[in-house]
Design an enzyme around this catalytic site. Structure first.
Site, PDB file in Angstrom:
ATOM      1  N   HIS A 131      -7.393  -1.732  12.656  1.00 45.16           N
ATOM      2  CA  HIS A 131      -7.418  -0.258  12.618  1.00 45.16           C
ATOM      3  C   HIS A 131      -8.410   0.224  13.684  1.00 45.16           C
ATOM      4  O   HIS A 131      -9.436  -0.433  13.913  1.00 45.16           O
ATOM      5  CB  HIS A 131      -7.943   0.264  11.265  1.00 45.16           C
ATOM      6  CG  HIS A 131      -6.921   0.385  10.176  1.00 45.16           C
ATOM      7  ND1 HIS A 131      -7.238   0.104   8.861  1.00 45.16           N
ATOM      8  CD2 HIS A 131      -5.625   0.787  10.179  1.00 45.16           C
ATOM      9  CE1 HIS A 131      -6.165   0.325   8.109  1.00 45.16           C
ATOM     10  NE2 HIS A 131      -5.172   0.729   8.875  1.00 45.16           N
ATOM     11  N   ARG A 175      -0.945  -1.142  12.961  1.00 41.14           N
ATOM     12  CA  ARG A 175      -0.515  -0.355  11.810  1.00 41.14           C
ATOM     13  C   ARG A 175       0.233   0.913  12.214  1.00 41.14           C
ATOM     14  O   ARG A 175       1.419   1.053  11.944  1.00 41.14           O
ATOM     15  CB  ARG A 175      -1.724  -0.006  10.942  1.00 41.14           C
ATOM     16  CG  ARG A 175      -2.491  -1.234  10.420  1.00 41.14           C
ATOM     17  CD  ARG A 175      -1.703  -1.982   9.378  1.00 41.14           C
ATOM     18  NE  ARG A 175      -2.404  -3.152   8.854  1.00 41.14           N
ATOM     19  CZ  ARG A 175      -3.257  -3.135   7.844  1.00 41.14           C
ATOM     20  NH1 ARG A 175      -3.554  -2.008   7.234  1.00 41.14           N
ATOM     21  NH2 ARG A 175      -3.834  -4.265   7.438  1.00 41.14           N
ATOM     22  N   ARG A 183       0.804  -1.227   0.000  1.00 42.00           N
ATOM     23  CA  ARG A 183       0.000   0.000   0.000  1.00 42.00           C
ATOM     24  C   ARG A 183       0.839   1.281   0.000  1.00 42.00           C
ATOM     25  O   ARG A 183       0.247   2.374   0.016  1.00 42.00           O
ATOM     26  CB  ARG A 183      -0.968   0.019   1.211  1.00 42.00           C
ATOM     27  CG  ARG A 183      -1.961  -1.137   1.238  1.00 42.00           C
ATOM     28  CD  ARG A 183      -3.114  -0.887   2.198  1.00 42.00           C
ATOM     29  NE  ARG A 183      -3.982   0.214   1.779  1.00 42.00           N
ATOM     30  CZ  ARG A 183      -5.007   0.678   2.490  1.00 42.00           C
ATOM     31  NH1 ARG A 183      -5.302   0.138   3.655  1.00 42.00           N
ATOM     32  NH2 ARG A 183      -5.748   1.674   2.038  1.00 42.00           N
ATOM     33  N   CYS A 185     -14.140   2.990   6.216  1.00 40.70           N
ATOM     34  CA  CYS A 185     -12.869   2.815   5.491  1.00 40.70           C
ATOM     35  C   CYS A 185     -12.920   3.493   4.123  1.00 40.70           C
ATOM     36  O   CYS A 185     -11.888   3.928   3.606  1.00 40.70           O
ATOM     37  CB  CYS A 185     -12.582   1.339   5.276  1.00 40.70           C
ATOM     38  SG  CYS A 185     -12.393   0.380   6.770  1.00 40.70           S
TER      39      CYS A 185
HETATM   40  N1  ARG Z   1      -7.168  -4.189   3.064  1.00 39.54           N
HETATM   41  C1  ARG Z   1      -7.003  -2.934   3.721  1.00 39.54           C
HETATM   42  C2  ARG Z   1      -5.861  -3.033   4.714  1.00 39.54           C
HETATM   43  O1  ARG Z   1      -5.750  -4.044   5.370  1.00 39.54           O
HETATM   44  C3  ARG Z   1      -8.260  -2.526   4.383  1.00 39.54           C
HETATM   45  C4  ARG Z   1      -8.198  -1.150   4.969  1.00 39.54           C
HETATM   46  C5  ARG Z   1      -9.475  -0.763   5.652  1.00 39.54           C
HETATM   47  N2  ARG Z   1      -9.491   0.586   6.006  1.00 39.54           N
HETATM   48  C6  ARG Z   1      -9.783   1.063   7.209  1.00 39.54           C
HETATM   49  N3  ARG Z   1      -9.864   2.342   7.372  1.00 39.54           N
HETATM   50  N4  ARG Z   1      -9.949   0.270   8.238  1.00 39.54           N
HETATM   51  O2  ARG Z   1      -5.076  -2.130   4.874  1.00 39.54           O
END
Ligand code: ARG
Length: 273
Positions: free
Chosen positions: A172, A143, A97, A266
């Site tokens: 998150h 994260r 990402r 999200c």
């Molecule tokens: N697949 C993405 C990740 O794992 C999903 C992100 C979801 N976004 C959020 N704001 N929770 O990073």
């Protein structure tokens, strides 16, 4: 008690990214199973319904063009944190990402935002930074680097409270906690360490507490304008609790995006003036 008359919606400016390159091709959270098929057309349709719902409710939706090769870019909440017109850029934990951070930041610069910070520490935008009135709640554990919390506090000049997540399905903050108004939140206590749970009890003694069932269907990945609360329709218990507090819960189906571990919040980055 009927409190609906005392609640008012305030129009918001939101940034969204259409899932035109959406797919689940890697796994960086337990929801993502790349061997499971995704339906690209359905993902886009469900996303368009959410966008239309926002505009029907009187909100302004800005759109950023999705880049090929970054299928999670649909999750605009992760692209930055915007408070008082200041933009804290996102710096992603996973290499899959990383290209999204600069892509979102460029959008803000092109839009004429002047106070834009490329961060020193890893942070995944509004995925882990949630603004409640004049305070910011900040997630860590999976994260966002806890050092980013001090960086955010210094940049925004607002008090930032760190909260530690423990359940990988709630990786998150916005998967475990949602802001309902300038003073109210809802959350799933079990997603946090005992210390963070105690902090939340102290700050928000009257918070709506989600059941394990509602948390498991991503019910906390919600957006509130102060009256209307858009959230996964499967979170029936939360719908009921919100209604009894005078909110108007609006059920949304984003089953395709849930395969990537994302839902309403999200997909939505709030641009706070
Ligand atoms: N697949 C993405 C990740 O794992 C999903 C992100 C979801 N976004 C959020 N704001 N929770 O990073």
């Amino acid at each position: 008690m009927d409190m609906s008359t005392s609640r008012t919606a305030t129009p918001r400016r939101l940034l969204m990214c259409p899932p035109r390159h959406f797919d689940v091709t890697y796994s960086i959270n337990p929801w993502m199973e790349p061997e499971k098929p995704t339906d690209a057309a359905l993902a886009l349709l469900q996303w368009e319904r959410l966008r239309d719902l926002f505009t029907d409710l009187g909100h302004t939706v800005e759109v950023i063009e999705p880049l090929p090769g970054v299928p999670d870019m649909v999750f605009a909440a992760n692209g930055a944190t915007v408070v008082d017109g200041k933009v804290l850029g996102a710096r992603f934990r996973h290499v899959e990402r990383t290209a999204e951070g600069p892509a979102y930041l460029r959008w803000f610069v092109r839009q004429g935002y002047r106070e834009v910070l490329w961060p020193e520490h890893i942070n995944e935008g509004e995925g882990d930074y949630l603004t409640v009135g004049r305070r910011i709640l900040a997630g860590t554990g999976f994260r966002t680097d806890p050092r980013s919390h001090a960086e955010a506090q210094e940049f925004f000049g607002l008090p930032v409270t760190g909260l530690t997540l423990v359940n990988p399905r709630h990786y998150h903050l916005d998967t475990a906690l949602a802001v309902l108004s300038d003073t109210e939140i809802m959350y799933y206590p079990e997603a946090f360490t005992p210390g963070s749970r105690a902090v939340l009890r102290e700050m928000f003694p009257d918070a709506v507490l989600a059941s394990a069932e509602d948390a498991a269907v991503f019910g906390l990945n919600a957006f509130s304008d102060g009256l209307n609360v858009l959230l996964p329709q499967a979170a029936r218990g939360l719908h009921e609790q919100l209604r009894s507090r005078g909110f108007r819960p609006v059920g949304v189906d984003l089953s395709e995006l849930l395969k990537a571990g994302g839902s309403v919040k999200c997909c939505t980055l709030e641009l706070r003036p």
